[in-house]
Write an enzyme that holds these catalytic residues in place. Structure first.
Site, mmCIF file in Angstrom:
data_model
loop_
_atom_site.group_PDB
_atom_site.id
_atom_site.type_symbol
_atom_site.label_atom_id
_atom_site.label_comp_id
_atom_site.label_asym_id
_atom_site.label_seq_id
_atom_site.Cartn_x
_atom_site.Cartn_y
_atom_site.Cartn_z
ATOM 1 N N HIS A 1 12.045 27.975 -17.406
ATOM 2 C CA HIS A 1 11.321 26.924 -18.121
ATOM 3 C C HIS A 1 9.836 26.952 -17.825
ATOM 4 O O HIS A 1 9.140 25.948 -18.010
ATOM 5 C CB HIS A 1 11.927 25.555 -17.777
ATOM 6 C CG HIS A 1 13.329 25.407 -18.297
ATOM 7 N ND1 HIS A 1 14.218 24.482 -17.817
ATOM 8 C CD2 HIS A 1 14.015 26.094 -19.243
ATOM 9 C CE1 HIS A 1 15.379 24.581 -18.452
ATOM 10 N NE2 HIS A 1 15.273 25.569 -19.313
ATOM 11 N N CYS B 1 -2.981 28.806 -23.919
ATOM 12 C CA CYS B 1 -3.523 28.291 -25.181
ATOM 13 C C CYS B 1 -2.367 27.802 -26.057
ATOM 14 O O CYS B 1 -1.364 28.501 -26.224
ATOM 15 C CB CYS B 1 -4.281 29.423 -25.908
ATOM 16 S SG CYS B 1 -4.710 28.985 -27.605
HETATM 17 P P1 OAD Z 1 18.965 17.148 -13.644
HETATM 18 O O1 OAD Z 1 18.062 16.080 -13.103
HETATM 19 O O2 OAD Z 1 19.561 17.009 -15.008
HETATM 20 O O3 OAD Z 1 20.192 17.350 -12.630
HETATM 21 C C1 OAD Z 1 19.920 17.441 -11.251
HETATM 22 C C2 OAD Z 1 21.221 17.819 -10.569
HETATM 23 O O4 OAD Z 1 20.945 17.980 -9.180
HETATM 24 C C3 OAD Z 1 22.301 16.737 -10.696
HETATM 25 O O5 OAD Z 1 23.536 17.348 -11.028
HETATM 26 C C4 OAD Z 1 22.346 16.138 -9.290
HETATM 27 O O6 OAD Z 1 23.666 15.721 -8.951
HETATM 28 C C5 OAD Z 1 21.940 17.315 -8.445
HETATM 29 N N1 OAD Z 1 21.348 16.972 -7.146
HETATM 30 C C6 OAD Z 1 20.651 15.868 -6.807
HETATM 31 N N2 OAD Z 1 20.263 15.937 -5.507
HETATM 32 C C7 OAD Z 1 20.725 17.136 -5.036
HETATM 33 C C8 OAD Z 1 20.655 17.808 -3.776
HETATM 34 N N3 OAD Z 1 20.034 17.245 -2.722
HETATM 35 N N4 OAD Z 1 21.250 19.019 -3.649
HETATM 36 C C9 OAD Z 1 21.894 19.585 -4.705
HETATM 37 N N5 OAD Z 1 21.990 19.008 -5.931
HETATM 38 C C10 OAD Z 1 21.412 17.790 -6.077
HETATM 39 O O7 OAD Z 1 18.157 18.514 -13.510
HETATM 40 P P2 OAD Z 1 18.511 19.924 -14.118
HETATM 41 O O8 OAD Z 1 19.985 20.145 -14.234
HETATM 42 O O9 OAD Z 1 17.713 20.924 -13.368
HETATM 43 O O10 OAD Z 1 14.466 21.092 -18.902
HETATM 44 O O11 OAD Z 1 17.899 19.810 -15.601
HETATM 45 C C11 OAD Z 1 17.919 20.974 -16.405
HETATM 46 C C12 OAD Z 1 16.783 20.877 -17.375
HETATM 47 O O12 OAD Z 1 16.874 19.634 -18.103
HETATM 48 C C13 OAD Z 1 15.413 20.834 -16.730
HETATM 49 O O13 OAD Z 1 14.919 22.102 -16.408
HETATM 50 C C14 OAD Z 1 14.604 20.161 -17.817
HETATM 51 C C15 OAD Z 1 15.561 19.054 -18.158
HETATM 52 O O14 OAD Z 1 15.383 18.556 -19.424
HETATM 53 C C16 OAD Z 1 13.251 21.115 -19.545
HETATM 54 O O15 OAD Z 1 12.326 20.389 -19.204
HETATM 55 C C17 OAD Z 1 13.169 22.102 -20.672
#
Ligand code: OAD
Length: 247
Positions: A122, A130
């Site tokens: 991402h 730009c």
């Molecule tokens: P999320 O915020 O959707 O999910 C975070 C995950 O991390 C959840 O499943 C939590 O349970 C877990 N979590 C929280 N604390 C943790 C810890 N200490 N150790 C391990 N896991 C933990 O974030 P992502 O799944 O990364 O995309 O989101 C994916 C994408 O959705 C992001 O990159 C972003 C978002 O929209 C874009 O911006 C294009």
């Protein structure tokens, strides 16, 4: 001093890691949570909506708001340190024949922890490009107009991150797919496994016959399919896993 509870790992999990030729890792916002970076589920956007801050339309409607918001996040990250989970992955990369780290995060904390060759699906909040031409810009001056403009075409500059509705960098998603198809072990760490195409990678790894290990305090769509689903925080589990396998 935090006392981490001791995690028990199954012999089959330890054996899979001992004998792995190629380990691939997908991380999400959860791995940075213990560094104090809010997850997307945990309030990353503050009082704004993703539509306002993380879409091309949102940027065109309010370019200064979006530019300033990412600038504020970038400045906050200057004082943020990698946590033991990031450090464990940097140590792991030194200990296996082939290691591919794929991240959905834009915070640069894996590189700060010492990992190299990180695939940033991402993009990165630390890079600027730009809006019109997509060319990366090393230096910019936002002391006058915000957002600053491209010196070549005059369009606004923007963060080099993937916004909703935008394509992922082709080279990044191709490299990630190759790793998922080739690896012996695939970690899915700190991701809700909701946003595609990244969320497909652990399932592709399963399909290729890899051992899939999930690390997450919560249940995700992968949890019942993973070979091993470790319920807990990456900052606690990963250092103990690296110690159990490679020390
Ligand atoms: P999320 O915020 O959707 O999910 C975070 C995950 O991390 C959840 O499943 C939590 O349970 C877990 N979590 C929280 N604390 C943790 C810890 N200490 N150790 C391990 N896991 C933990 O974030 P992502 O799944 O990364 O995309 O989101 C994916 C994408 O959705 C992001 O990159 C972003 C978002 O929209 C874009 O911006 C294009």
């Amino acid at each position: 001093m935090r006392q981490d509870k001791t995690v028990e790992f199954s012999p089959s999990l330890l054996q899979a890691l001992h004998t792995a030729r190629h380990i691939a890792v997908l991380t999400g916002a959860g791995i940075s949570a213990e560094s104090g970076v809010p997850t997307f589920q945990g309030g990353f956007w503050g009082q704004y909506s993703p539509e306002e801050l993380a879409t091309p339309e949102g940027f065109q409607k309010q370019p200064k708001l979006v530019w300033d918001w990412y600038g504020m996040r970038r400045n906050q990250l200057k004082d943020v340190q990698p946590n033991p989970g990031h450090a464990a992955l940097a140590a792991m990369q030194q200990r296996v024949p082939k290691f591919t780290l794929i991240t959905q995060n834009i915070d640069g904390l894996h590189q700060k922890a010492g990992n190299h060759g990180v695939i940033e699906l991402h993009g990165s909040i630390h890079r600027v490009k730009c809006f019109q031409e997509g060319t990366l810009v090393e230096h910019w001056d936002d002391s006058r107009e915000q957002p600053p403009r491209c010196a070549h075409c005059g369009a606004f500059l923007r963060p080099d991150v993937v916004w909703f509705g935008e394509m992922l960098p082709q080279d990044a998603i191709e490299a990630a797919q190759i790793a998922a198809d080739d690896c012996d072990v695939f970690f899915s760490i700190g991701t809700a496994t909701h946003v595609y195409p990244a969320a497909a990678l652990p399932f592709d790894a399963l399909h290729n016959g890899a051992t899939v290990i999930e690390i997450n305090p919560d249940i995700t769509p992968l949890s019942t399919r993973a070979t091993h689903s470790l319920r807990g925080s990456s900052g606690q589990i990963l250092p103990q896993l690296v110690k159990a396998v490679w020390d």
